[in-house]
Design a protein around this motif. Sequence first.
Motif, PDB file in Angstrom:
ATOM      1  N   GLY A 141       0.806  -1.205   0.000  1.00 12.59           N
ATOM      2  CA  GLY A 141       0.000   0.000   0.000  1.00 12.59           C
ATOM      3  C   GLY A 141       0.842   1.259   0.000  1.00 12.59           C
ATOM      4  N   VAL A 142       1.905   1.259   0.818  1.00 11.30           N
ATOM      5  CA  VAL A 142       2.788   2.427   0.906  1.00 11.30           C
ATOM      6  C   VAL A 142       3.383   2.758  -0.457  1.00 11.30           C
ATOM      7  CG1 VAL A 142       5.008   3.244   1.831  1.00 11.30           C
ATOM      8  CG2 VAL A 142       3.330   2.176   3.359  1.00 11.30           C
ATOM      9  N   GLU A 143       3.821   1.709  -1.171  1.00 11.32           N
ATOM     10  CA  GLU A 143       4.445   1.911  -2.482  1.00 11.32           C
ATOM     11  C   GLU A 143       3.434   1.955  -3.620  1.00 11.32           C
ATOM     12  OE1 GLU A 143       7.461   2.737  -2.720  1.00 11.32           O
ATOM     13  OE2 GLU A 143       7.890   2.398  -0.595  1.00 11.32           O
ATOM     14  N   ARG A 144       2.154   1.930  -3.247  1.00 14.75           N
ATOM     15  CA  ARG A 144       1.068   2.005  -4.238  1.00 14.75           C
ATOM     16  C   ARG A 144       1.227   0.972  -5.349  1.00 14.75           C
ATOM     17  NH1 ARG A 144      -1.963   6.804  -3.598  1.00 14.75           N
ATOM     18  NH2 ARG A 144      -1.746   7.364  -1.398  1.00 14.75           N
ATOM     19  N   MET A 145       1.473  -0.277  -4.966  1.00 17.32           N
ATOM     20  CA  MET A 145       1.458  -1.350  -5.957  1.00 17.32           C
ATOM     21  C   MET A 145       0.109  -1.311  -6.671  1.00 17.32           C
ATOM     22  SD  MET A 145       1.524  -5.512  -5.346  1.00 17.32           S
ATOM     23  CE  MET A 145       3.290  -5.739  -5.257  1.00 17.32           C
ATOM     24  N   PRO A 146       0.079  -1.436  -7.988  1.00 16.96           N
ATOM     25  CA  PRO A 146      -1.205  -1.429  -8.698  1.00 16.96           C
ATOM     26  C   PRO A 146      -2.194  -2.382  -8.038  1.00 16.96           C
ATOM     27  CG  PRO A 146       0.582  -1.413 -10.270  1.00 16.96           C
ATOM     28  CD  PRO A 146       1.216  -1.594  -8.917  1.00 16.96           C
ATOM     29  N   PHE A 147      -3.387  -1.877  -7.752  1.00 14.67           N
ATOM     30  CA  PHE A 147      -4.330  -2.635  -6.943  1.00 14.67           C
ATOM     31  C   PHE A 147      -4.693  -3.979  -7.568  1.00 14.67           C
ATOM     32  CE2 PHE A 147      -8.660  -3.437  -5.195  1.00 14.67           C
ATOM     33  CZ  PHE A 147      -8.278  -3.583  -3.871  1.00 14.67           C
ATOM     34  N   ALA A 148      -4.887  -4.006  -8.891  1.00 12.78           N
ATOM     35  CA  ALA A 148      -5.237  -5.265  -9.560  1.00 12.78           C
ATOM     36  C   ALA A 148      -4.114  -6.292  -9.394  1.00 12.78           C
ATOM     37  CB  ALA A 148      -5.512  -5.010 -11.042  1.00 12.78           C
ATOM     38  N   ARG A 149      -2.861  -5.827  -9.488  1.00 11.24           N
ATOM     39  CA  ARG A 149      -1.714  -6.719  -9.312  1.00 11.24           C
ATOM     40  C   ARG A 149      -1.655  -7.230  -7.873  1.00 11.24           C
ATOM     41  NH1 ARG A 149       4.240  -5.895  -8.953  1.00 11.24           N
ATOM     42  NH2 ARG A 149       5.216  -7.609 -10.085  1.00 11.24           N
ATOM     43  N   PHE A 150      -1.901  -6.328  -6.932  1.00 15.56           N
ATOM     44  CA  PHE A 150      -1.925  -6.720  -5.521  1.00 15.56           C
ATOM     45  C   PHE A 150      -2.999  -7.776  -5.272  1.00 15.56           C
ATOM     46  CE2 PHE A 150      -3.948  -6.083  -1.357  1.00 15.56           C
ATOM     47  CZ  PHE A 150      -2.887  -6.418  -0.527  1.00 15.56           C
ATOM     48  N   LEU A 151      -4.174  -7.567  -5.827  1.00 13.63           N
ATOM     49  CA  LEU A 151      -5.264  -8.539  -5.650  1.00 13.63           C
ATOM     50  C   LEU A 151      -4.903  -9.895  -6.239  1.00 13.63           C
ATOM     51  CD1 LEU A 151      -8.661  -6.715  -6.324  1.00 13.63           C
ATOM     52  CD2 LEU A 151      -7.809  -7.661  -4.175  1.00 13.63           C
ATOM     53  N   LEU A 152      -4.264  -9.891  -7.413  1.00 16.55           N
ATOM     54  CA  LEU A 152      -3.907 -11.132  -8.082  1.00 16.55           C
ATOM     55  C   LEU A 152      -2.952 -11.960  -7.222  1.00 16.55           C
ATOM     56  CD1 LEU A 152      -3.810 -13.018 -10.538  1.00 16.55           C
ATOM     57  CD2 LEU A 152      -1.961 -11.591 -11.447  1.00 16.55           C
ATOM     58  N   PHE A 153      -1.852 -11.341  -6.783  1.00 12.95           N
ATOM     59  CA  PHE A 153      -0.859 -12.079  -6.000  1.00 12.95           C
ATOM     60  C   PHE A 153      -1.380 -12.437  -4.613  1.00 12.95           C
ATOM     61  CE2 PHE A 153       2.075 -10.094  -9.102  1.00 12.95           C
ATOM     62  CZ  PHE A 153       2.713 -11.250  -9.531  1.00 12.95           C
ATOM     63  N   THR A 154      -2.180 -11.569  -4.020  1.00 10.04           N
ATOM     64  CA  THR A 154      -2.752 -11.852  -2.700  1.00 10.04           C
ATOM     65  C   THR A 154      -3.720 -13.017  -2.775  1.00 10.04           C
ATOM     66  OG1 THR A 154      -2.520  -9.556  -1.971  1.00 10.04           O
ATOM     67  CG2 THR A 154      -4.111 -10.907  -0.800  1.00 10.04           C
ATOM     68  N   THR A 155      -4.568 -13.015  -3.790  1.00 15.73           N
ATOM     69  CA  THR A 155      -5.547 -14.093  -3.943  1.00 15.73           C
ATOM     70  C   THR A 155      -4.859 -15.418  -4.221  1.00 15.73           C
ATOM     71  OG1 THR A 155      -7.190 -12.528  -4.797  1.00 15.73           O
ATOM     72  CG2 THR A 155      -7.562 -14.870  -5.231  1.00 15.73           C
ATOM     73  N   ALA A 156      -3.862 -15.410  -5.106  1.00 16.22           N
ATOM     74  CA  ALA A 156      -3.161 -16.650  -5.452  1.00 16.22           C
ATOM     75  C   ALA A 156      -2.433 -17.225  -4.231  1.00 16.22           C
ATOM     76  CB  ALA A 156      -2.165 -16.392  -6.578  1.00 16.22           C
ATOM     77  N   GLY A 157      -1.692 -16.371  -3.519  1.00 19.04           N
ATOM     78  CA  GLY A 157      -0.966 -16.855  -2.350  1.00 19.04           C
ATOM     79  C   GLY A 157      -1.899 -17.315  -1.249  1.00 19.04           C
ATOM     80  N   SER A 158      -2.978 -16.570  -1.017  1.00 24.59           N
ATOM     81  CA  SER A 158      -3.935 -16.925   0.027  1.00 24.59           C
ATOM     82  C   SER A 158      -4.652 -18.228  -0.296  1.00 24.59           C
ATOM     83  CB  SER A 158      -4.963 -15.799   0.203  1.00 24.59           C
ATOM     84  OG  SER A 158      -4.352 -14.604   0.631  1.00 24.59           O
ATOM     85  N   LEU A 159      -5.042 -18.394  -1.566  1.00 25.62           N
ATOM     86  CA  LEU A 159      -5.745 -19.613  -1.965  1.00 25.62           C
ATOM     87  C   LEU A 159      -4.866 -20.843  -1.762  1.00 25.62           C
ATOM     88  CD1 LEU A 159      -8.189 -21.020  -3.198  1.00 25.62           C
ATOM     89  CD2 LEU A 159      -7.257 -20.515  -5.464  1.00 25.62           C
ATOM     90  N   LEU A 160      -3.596 -20.742  -2.128  1.00 25.81           N
ATOM     91  CA  LEU A 160      -2.681 -21.870  -1.964  1.00 25.81           C
ATOM     92  C   LEU A 160      -2.503 -22.222  -0.499  1.00 25.81           C
ATOM     93  CD1 LEU A 160      -0.834 -23.813  -3.499  1.00 25.81           C
ATOM     94  CD2 LEU A 160       1.002 -22.123  -3.292  1.00 25.81           C
ATOM     95  N   TRP A 161      -2.245 -21.207   0.328  1.00 29.75           N
ATOM     96  CA  TRP A 161      -2.052 -21.420   1.763  1.00 29.75           C
ATOM     97  C   TRP A 161      -3.330 -21.947   2.418  1.00 29.75           C
ATOM     98  CZ3 TRP A 161       1.925 -21.417   5.136  1.00 29.75           C
ATOM     99  CH2 TRP A 161       1.651 -21.260   6.498  1.00 29.75           C
ATOM    100  N   ASN A 162      -4.452 -21.324   2.115  1.00 28.52           N
ATOM    101  CA  ASN A 162      -5.717 -21.727   2.724  1.00 28.52           C
ATOM    102  C   ASN A 162      -6.113 -23.147   2.344  1.00 28.52           C
ATOM    103  OD1 ASN A 162      -5.693 -19.110   3.586  1.00 28.52           O
ATOM    104  ND2 ASN A 162      -7.599 -18.498   2.618  1.00 28.52           N
ATOM    105  N   THR A 163      -5.877 -23.504   1.083  1.00 32.15           N
ATOM    106  CA  THR A 163      -6.244 -24.845   0.634  1.00 32.15           C
ATOM    107  C   THR A 163      -5.512 -25.908   1.440  1.00 32.15           C
ATOM    108  OG1 THR A 163      -6.730 -24.099  -1.621  1.00 32.15           O
ATOM    109  CG2 THR A 163      -6.235 -26.436  -1.324  1.00 32.15           C
ATOM    110  N   ALA A 164      -4.222 -25.707   1.669  1.00 33.67           N
ATOM    111  CA  ALA A 164      -3.438 -26.687   2.417  1.00 33.67           C
ATOM    112  C   ALA A 164      -4.009 -26.902   3.810  1.00 33.67           C
ATOM    113  CB  ALA A 164      -1.980 -26.236   2.500  1.00 33.67           C
TER     114      ALA A 164
END
Length: 212
Positions: A141-164
């Motif tokens: 957020g501080v570095e203003r990562m493009p929001f769509a990119r942030f959502l993509l990587f957050t969702t992918a990482g969260s889905l993998l971790w949560n699934t396990a």
Amino acid sequence: MTVSTASPGELTGVAGWAVGLMESLGGPGAALVVGLDNLFPPLPSELVLPLAGFAAGRGTFGLGAALFWTTLGSVAGAVVVYLAGALLGHDRMRRLAGRIPLLGTADFDRTSAWFARHGGKAVFFGRMIPVFRSLVSVPAGVERMPFARFLLFTTAGSLLWNTAFVVAGYLLGENWPLVERYAGFFQYVVLAVVTVAIGLFVVRRLKARKAG
């Protein structure tokens, strides 16, 4: 698989509260519990995710619904932290870093440059590291990562971790605490490594100040 028939009353503390909330609200309850992990790190996902799988095994909701709602909760919590970082802003954070003992604006600039190069990987893998999953959204957020990119990587990482963890809790049923036990050991290892790294950083900075 044998479905657990334990009653919610047999679970106490955070576990009893979490399962009770999931059974009262269904999937949204699971999303709420998991989302709080981002805002309140002492409520670890290593505990609540297996509980979501446990609740799915009891028939509270389906396994697919458990994965959907827990991932939604993870992403929603991360977005709140991202927005907090964006509100804080790069310039304000840089000034704050300059006031922290043993740190300085040069350290912040190096970290900022590193995040600019590796921000996507940091967010993706950070979602799978205890404690840091709650913090990695701040620099995004501080570095203003493009929001769509942030959502993509957050969702992918969260889905993998949560699934396990959700699937492990689903398969283990009443034995879901086994997941928490081994995940807790991993968390202690990570925290120990971070503590050592911070200690070395402080020692080096103190030596550099004395030498200067």
